[in-house]
Structure formats: structure tokens, C-alpha cells
Design a protein around this motif. Structure first.
Motif, mmCIF file in Angstrom:
data_model
loop_
_atom_site.group_PDB
_atom_site.id
_atom_site.type_symbol
_atom_site.label_atom_id
_atom_site.label_comp_id
_atom_site.label_asym_id
_atom_site.label_seq_id
_atom_site.Cartn_x
_atom_site.Cartn_y
_atom_site.Cartn_z
ATOM 1 N N TYR A 234 0.742 -1.306 -0.097
ATOM 2 C CA TYR A 234 -0.043 0.038 -0.067
ATOM 3 C C TYR A 234 0.817 1.242 0.009
ATOM 4 C CZ TYR A 234 -3.548 3.378 1.861
ATOM 5 O OH TYR A 234 -4.390 4.418 1.727
ATOM 6 N N GLU A 235 1.907 1.317 0.809
ATOM 7 C CA GLU A 235 2.654 2.547 0.986
ATOM 8 C C GLU A 235 3.454 2.439 -0.193
ATOM 9 O OE1 GLU A 235 2.925 4.827 3.351
ATOM 10 O OE2 GLU A 235 2.296 3.786 5.221
ATOM 11 N N GLY A 236 4.066 1.417 -0.931
ATOM 12 C CA GLY A 236 4.812 1.486 -2.188
ATOM 13 C C GLY A 236 3.913 2.103 -3.196
ATOM 14 N N LEU A 237 2.668 1.654 -3.493
ATOM 15 C CA LEU A 237 1.897 1.929 -4.430
ATOM 16 C C LEU A 237 1.429 3.379 -4.380
ATOM 17 C CD1 LEU A 237 -0.430 -1.181 -4.826
ATOM 18 C CD2 LEU A 237 1.151 -0.193 -6.737
ATOM 19 N N ASN A 242 1.975 9.181 -6.312
ATOM 20 C CA ASN A 242 2.200 10.458 -5.987
ATOM 21 C C ASN A 242 3.346 10.890 -6.888
ATOM 22 O OD1 ASN A 242 0.392 11.971 -4.478
ATOM 23 N ND2 ASN A 242 1.036 10.546 -2.806
ATOM 24 N N LYS A 243 4.526 10.171 -7.231
ATOM 25 C CA LYS A 243 5.652 10.389 -7.854
ATOM 26 C C LYS A 243 5.203 10.430 -9.513
ATOM 27 C CE LYS A 243 9.271 7.834 -6.991
ATOM 28 N NZ LYS A 243 10.306 6.783 -6.909
ATOM 29 N N TYR A 244 4.303 9.571 -9.787
ATOM 30 C CA TYR A 244 3.748 9.624 -11.344
ATOM 31 C C TYR A 244 3.109 10.924 -11.499
ATOM 32 C CZ TYR A 244 0.331 8.766 -15.113
ATOM 33 O OH TYR A 244 -0.060 8.993 -16.373
ATOM 34 N N LYS A 245 2.354 11.663 -10.463
ATOM 35 C CA LYS A 245 1.708 12.921 -10.558
ATOM 36 C C LYS A 245 2.606 14.014 -10.246
ATOM 37 C CE LYS A 245 -2.456 12.716 -8.360
ATOM 38 N NZ LYS A 245 -3.464 12.501 -7.445
ATOM 39 N N LYS A 246 3.630 13.587 -9.893
ATOM 40 C CA LYS A 246 4.800 14.695 -9.780
ATOM 41 C C LYS A 246 4.273 15.488 -8.277
ATOM 42 C CE LYS A 246 6.881 15.182 -14.317
ATOM 43 N NZ LYS A 246 6.464 13.961 -14.647
ATOM 44 N N MET A 247 3.975 14.755 -7.184
ATOM 45 C CA MET A 247 3.438 15.478 -6.083
ATOM 46 C C MET A 247 4.357 14.875 -5.008
ATOM 47 S SD MET A 247 0.596 17.045 -6.598
ATOM 48 C CE MET A 247 -0.490 17.131 -5.391
ATOM 49 N N PRO A 248 4.509 15.491 -3.832
ATOM 50 C CA PRO A 248 5.133 15.089 -2.516
ATOM 51 C C PRO A 248 4.558 13.628 -2.259
ATOM 52 C CG PRO A 248 4.672 17.320 -2.242
ATOM 53 C CD PRO A 248 4.055 16.862 -3.535
ATOM 54 N N SER A 249 5.370 12.870 -1.604
ATOM 55 C CA SER A 249 4.911 11.286 -1.366
ATOM 56 C C SER A 249 3.867 11.318 -0.428
ATOM 57 C CB SER A 249 6.015 10.480 -0.854
ATOM 58 O OG SER A 249 6.721 11.036 0.232
ATOM 59 N N GLU A 250 3.478 12.298 0.376
ATOM 60 C CA GLU A 250 2.373 11.934 1.382
ATOM 61 C C GLU A 250 1.215 12.864 0.953
ATOM 62 O OE1 GLU A 250 2.270 10.051 4.051
ATOM 63 O OE2 GLU A 250 4.142 9.319 3.308
#
Length: 343
Positions: A234-237, A242-250
Motif C-alpha cells: 500500500y505504501e509503495g503504490l 504521487n511520484k507519477y503525479k509529480k506530487m510529494p509522497s504524502e
């Protein structure tokens, strides 16, 4: 010059040896004491640091998610357990499938039959999810303290496993009670072994003691790997999305994204770890006696083959996937709302 006789020299040598060895022993004891004191101080300091990361908003959010999903989906949980323990005993009702099982229970016992054991299930699910999210987020924050880098998949796995062990130690008696209540097949309340949650807890303790309340604890420990795998995935996905959306991970995701990620992580965890749930349910069942985990595994394999370890998995997936999606969606939104991070 006076020279001491040999016996006197030996006497002085022995005295020196004993004195020297005694001093060494005192030094070793002092070192052990210092080490013990240091370890105790280090443990206390670690617990103090961990306590700073405990946020009761996570407890409230996890509890909310667990209670809501349980109230909606308890009948599917009841069906899953009845299939999991169906080992051919004549005293058990025979079901041809999920729908037949649900119709039979409804016809014989009505809505009350479908919600047998719902009270300990609500207590268990609410407490389990609440405590799990509380411990998991605290351990995760403690592990990441002072670091700029994100936690690795292995660190998420370990954090989730530690949270699972702590939660199981506190909630196992509730799960034993729930299993016993949902396996009462008689529709006549006067002929049922347990009248409710508290009656079951008292009777199990009175007749079986503490071991009775902790039946299935060891396979439950194995089951912490289920949650650990689920949370790691869950955390990895979530991070990758968020990385795909170029957003911070949280960053906060959309409800559909949380539902999709939660479903994928749950399917993966169930596929890997389901047999432990069958073993655990059979250990907790009052209608059959097993001498232990090895006996359950041996008899299940001998009588039912590999299929015996996956009985009830389909109704389990039908139940746990929406339950997981509801729980995680409620948790993510409620926790951020309570923590003032909802934007």
C-alpha cells in the motif's frame, strides 16, 4: 637478606591470585551492571522517543474505518468463517455456495443469524484497526526521525509487523469470542452455548483459562505477515502514484486512487497468507479438538488436500476487499481532518 620459605611464597602468591581474580570479578560485575543500566536507559529513552510520535487522531481514524466497514460487511465475514471450518463434521450445516449459505441462514435465523458475533467483530475490528494505525504510524515516524530519505519497503514491512504483533497481543481474546459466536448454528437462543460477547469471554476464561482466550495466537502471529505485506504494498503504490503525479509522497490522493491501491494491496496479501486464517479459525472452533497447529495442518492436508487451506477464500475476498477499501479511505480522510492536514 631474608628469603621467605617456599610455603610462605606460595601463600603470598595464592593471596595475590585470589585478590587479583576477585578484583577482576568485581570489574566484570560492574561492567555488566553498567551495561544493564545503559541498556535499560537506552530502552527507556527509545520508548520516550516513540511516545512522542503517538497521535491519537490515528487511533480514532482507524477505529472509525474498522467499525464502519464491519457494520456493513459482517454477514460476509460470518459466511467466510463457516466455510473455513467446514471439515465434513455432520453437526455442521452444509452449504452449496455463498448465496445458498446466506439464504439458509436468513431462512432459519433471520437477520439476527447473519449478524451473529457482530458485537465482538465491531470491538475487534475497531480496536484492531485503531491500534494498528496508531502503532504503525508511531513506529514509522520513529524510524524516520531525523532522516530526509523516505523509508524503504523493508522498513515499512518491519514497522507494520511490529504494529501487528502489539495489536494482536491486545485483541486476540476478542477474535476468539467472535469465532465462537459465529459458529453457533442453532436458531433457538436457549440452546446456544453463548448468549453474547461478555458471556462468551467469561465462559471461555472459566472453562479454558488464559490459553482458551489466546487460541490461534501463534497462527495469528504468522498473520501479522499478512498486514505487513499489505501495508508495504500500500505504501509503495501510494508513493509511486504521487511520484507519477509529480506530487510529494504524502500528498492526499483521490478516493478512487485510495480504493484502487487498497484493493491491490489486499489481494496480494490474501493470496500469499490465506491458509493461516483457516488454521486459526479451526483452532478457535468449539466443535472440534486439535492438539495444536501441526495437528490442524496434518488433518486438513490428509482429509481435504491443498483445497482445505483455501476454503472460504472467495467469500473472504468478497468481504475483505470492500472492507479494506472502506477502512483505508475513511482512515486517510479522517486522520488528515483530525490532524489539520486536509486540504
Amino acid at each position: 637478606m631474608h628469603v621467605a620459605p617456599p610455603t610462605e611464597l606460595r601463600h603470598h602468591a595464592l593471596l595475590f591470585t585470589f585478590s587479583h581474580s576477585g578484583e577482576k570479578r568485581r570489574q566484570r560485575h560492574a561492567a555488566v551492571a553498567a551495561d544493564s543500566s545503559g541498556s535499560s536507559f537506552s530502552l527507556t529513552a527509545s520508548l520516550m522517543r516513540l511516545s512522542k510520535h503517538i497521535k491519537y487522531e490515528n487511533l480514532a481514524a482507524g477505529l472509525s474505518g474498522g467499525v464502519i466497514s464491519t457494520m456493513v460487511l459482517h454477514p460476509l465475514d460470518l459466511i467466510k468463517i463457516r466455510f473455513a471450518v467446514s471439515d465434513g463434521l455432520k453437526m455442521r450445516p452444509q452449504y452449496d455456495g455463498m448465496m445458498h449459505c446466506m439464504k439458509t441462514i436468513w431462512k432459519v435465523e433471520g437477520i439476527r443469524g447473519l449478524y451473529q458475533g457482530v458485537t465482538p467483530n465491531i470491538w475487534g475490528a475497531g480496536a484492531s484497526w485503531g491500534l494498528y494505525f496508531l502503532f504503525y504510524n508511531a513506529i514509522k515516524a520513529y524510524t524516520q526521525e531525523g532522516r530526509q530519505t523516505e523509508l524503504s519497503a523493508g522498513e515499512h514491512l518491519v514497522s507494520a509487523a511490529e504494529a501487528g504483533i502489539l495489536t494482536l497481543c491486545l485483541t486476540n481474546p476478542v477474535w476468539v469470542t467472535k469465532t465462537r459466536l459465529v459458529l453457533q448454528y442453532n436458531a433457538d437462543p436457549s440452546r446456544k452455548q453463548y448468549k453474547g460477547m461478555m458471556d462468551a469471554l467469561v465462559k471461555i476464561y472459566r472453562h479454558e483459562g488464559i490459553p482458551g482466550l489466546y487460541r490461534g495466537f501463534v497462527p495469528g502471529l504468522v498473520g501479522t505477515s499478512h498486514a505487513a505485506l499489505q501495508f508495504m504494498t500500500y505504501e509503495g503504490l501510494k508513493r509511486e502514484q504521487n511520484k507519477y503525479k509529480k506530487m510529494p509522497s504524502e500528498s492526499l490522493l483521490s478516493p478512487l486512487e485510495y480504493i484502487t491501491i487498497a484493493a491491490i494491496s489486499k489481494i496480494f496479501a490474501v493470496a500469499v497468507t490465506y491458509p493461516y486464517q483457516v488454521v486459526r479459525a479451526r483452532l478457535q472452533d468449539q466443535h472440534n479438538n486439535y492438539s495444536g497447529i501441526v495437528d490442524v495442518i496434518r488433518r486438513t492436508w490428509s482429509n481435504e488436500g491443498i483445497e482445505g487451506f483455501y476454503k472460504g477464500m472467495v467469500p473472504n475476498l468478497v468481504r475483505v476487499i470492500p472492507a479494506c477499501c472502506i477502512t483505508f479511505l475513511v482512515f486517510e480522510n479522517v486522520s488528515r481532518l483530525l490532524l489539520g492536514e486536509y486540504h
